[in-house]
Enzyme design. Sequence first.
Site, PDB file in Angstrom:
ATOM      1  N   HIS A   2       1.687 -20.580  -3.929  1.00  8.43           N
ATOM      2  CA  HIS A   2       3.360 -20.598  -4.478  1.00  8.43           C
ATOM      3  C   HIS A   2       3.806 -19.225  -4.661  1.00  8.43           C
ATOM      4  O   HIS A   2       4.805 -18.652  -4.225  1.00  8.43           O
ATOM      5  CB  HIS A   2       3.656 -21.563  -5.369  1.00  8.43           C
TER       6      HIS A   2
ATOM      7  N   HIS B 172      -3.198 -24.236  -5.269  1.00 14.35           N
ATOM      8  CA  HIS B 172      -1.888 -24.685  -4.824  1.00 14.35           C
ATOM      9  C   HIS B 172      -0.669 -23.744  -5.577  1.00 14.35           C
ATOM     10  O   HIS B 172       0.142 -23.304  -4.910  1.00 14.35           O
ATOM     11  CB  HIS B 172      -1.537 -26.243  -5.144  1.00 14.35           C
ATOM     12  N   GLU B 173      -0.698 -23.883  -6.971  1.00 17.00           N
ATOM     13  CA  GLU B 173       0.352 -22.996  -7.671  1.00 17.00           C
ATOM     14  C   GLU B 173       0.184 -21.651  -7.395  1.00 17.00           C
ATOM     15  O   GLU B 173       1.356 -20.964  -7.335  1.00 17.00           O
ATOM     16  CB  GLU B 173       0.326 -23.314  -9.316  1.00 17.00           C
TER      17      GLU B 173
END
Lengths: 187, 404
Positions: free
Chosen positions: B147, B143-144
């Site tokens: 980003h 998820h990071e």
Amino acid sequence: MIILYIILGILAILVIFFIGAYNGLVGLRNQTKNAWAQIDVQLKRRYDLIPNLVETVKGYQIHERETLEAVTRARNVAQQASSASVAERSKVEAELSSALARLLVVVEAYPDLKANQNFLALQEELTSTENKISFARQYYNDSVLKYNNQTQMFPSNIVAGMTGFKSGDFFEVTVTEERAAPKVKFN
Amino acid sequence: MWEQIRANRMRSAVLVAFMGGLLLAVGYFLGLAFLDDAYAGLIIAALVWLVMNLVAYFQGDSILLSVSGARKISQDDLPRLYNIVEEMKIASGLAKMPDIYIIDDPAPNAFAVGRSPEKASVAVTTGLLQRLNRDELQGVIGHEVAHIVNRDVLLMSLAGVLLGTIVLLAWYASRMMLYGGMSGGRKSSRSGGGGGGQAQIIILVVGLVLMILAPIAAQLLYFAISRKREYLADASSALYTRYPEGLASALEKISATPQQLRTANKATAPMFTVNPFRREGRAAADLSSTHPPISDRVRILRSMAGVSAADYERAYAKIKGRGGVVPASALKSTPESAAIRPPSGEPGEDTAARVQRTREASDAVWRTGSYKTIDCDCGTKLKVPPSLKGARVQCPHCGRIHTV
């Protein structure tokens, strides 16, 4: 005069399209090459880890000579094939993967070995390298799919045909165990 | 991935442009009301915005990391975390390995900073490392990294700076209007004609309304951008890991913990995986939240039939009753066929695994504080502070002497 301008305009559009399609193809081809290099790095890392692992396991008088030898053999075969074609390599590497998986299952029966810090560190490295290989393969295959689509779909296939872009090979998994892995469903 | 970035940019650019328009409007009325010159107001607004942007662009990540008390770690400090970040870096095709930071905080959370994929960092708390097994940690890191790949960090800091500037200007303007008297108004009514006074009042009223509404509107726009990014990062994480359940179960674990993050504040909140300010029992997400409700995110991830962006879009439409979270061009660009992989089988819930993870995390914290660790033969781990003067230490358990 007007007709000349129209012809020039159409030509200009064609040239712009050609340049765009060509650069797009080059970009995608480089991406697949780069993705392949990533797989290669991880496969080499695995060759380096295996002798260490075999030595550590041997130190614990494990009576699994066959499993250990199978791993060493598969590693040597794979290393020798490191400049072979993508299809050939995916086959020998898959064999190495399954030999390693068997060894790690066998090792479960030796609690002493499993408490060894050195072995735990090696196991983490090996697990992660296996993961990295499969993630790199995943990214490589996605890149090849995109690249192949560009080389085969109209109209960019015309540019690809004129300038000699060929479709890439997928890095397939040929091991039966990995194929037959249970499918998880969430509902 | 290219197409996705482009589509993201288009949608977000529209929202950011709205925020920019708000800022200009605020500046314009500020100028009219106080300086008698709309252009001067515009220039002041632009200058404030520019300075804040420069700071955010060049110093933003280091400010955020130091405010959060994050410490950089190397591969040797936490091999497991480093490996997982590298796995996600490879899966996402990111060109450069992000720097890894840990935050000594029992509340599980993570965030990503950095203005470009070449200069990005990922930070996780020790609480996260303790609670999550490999698959779950992989989901959060995915998820990071998403980003970073989707350029969300740059976009969010751009939007954040705009928001900050609007709030700042509106705050000062409303204080000046209420307490400072309207010097500009008096001056112009003296020099201007009879109609000027009436126009001045209209401008003031419009200005006052704008000063109150602009920060709220900017905030809502900011939240709209931020929430969409969260869903997209979830979709990308599922695609990278090929295992949506990992992130789903991580989100569940994170939401089940009572602690709030000590080091978070309002400015850093949108950076985290999970809103650090959520309150227990609150449905937590309507217009005024940076993050979508965790329960929705978990349900969407769990009802995915495959791992592609199209699967996420379908799951989203099923849960939310309306689609449109993934841009159409991104749907085309990701392979449709990819299937969910089986779990890695690393033990997650047994105490031994958890103790081991806790030990790893706290050791890493010790080491980043430049403590030295010595493994004694009796099994004790000695932690030697950097202030120690002597060259030898004695093990408190077995009495062996170690040289530092």
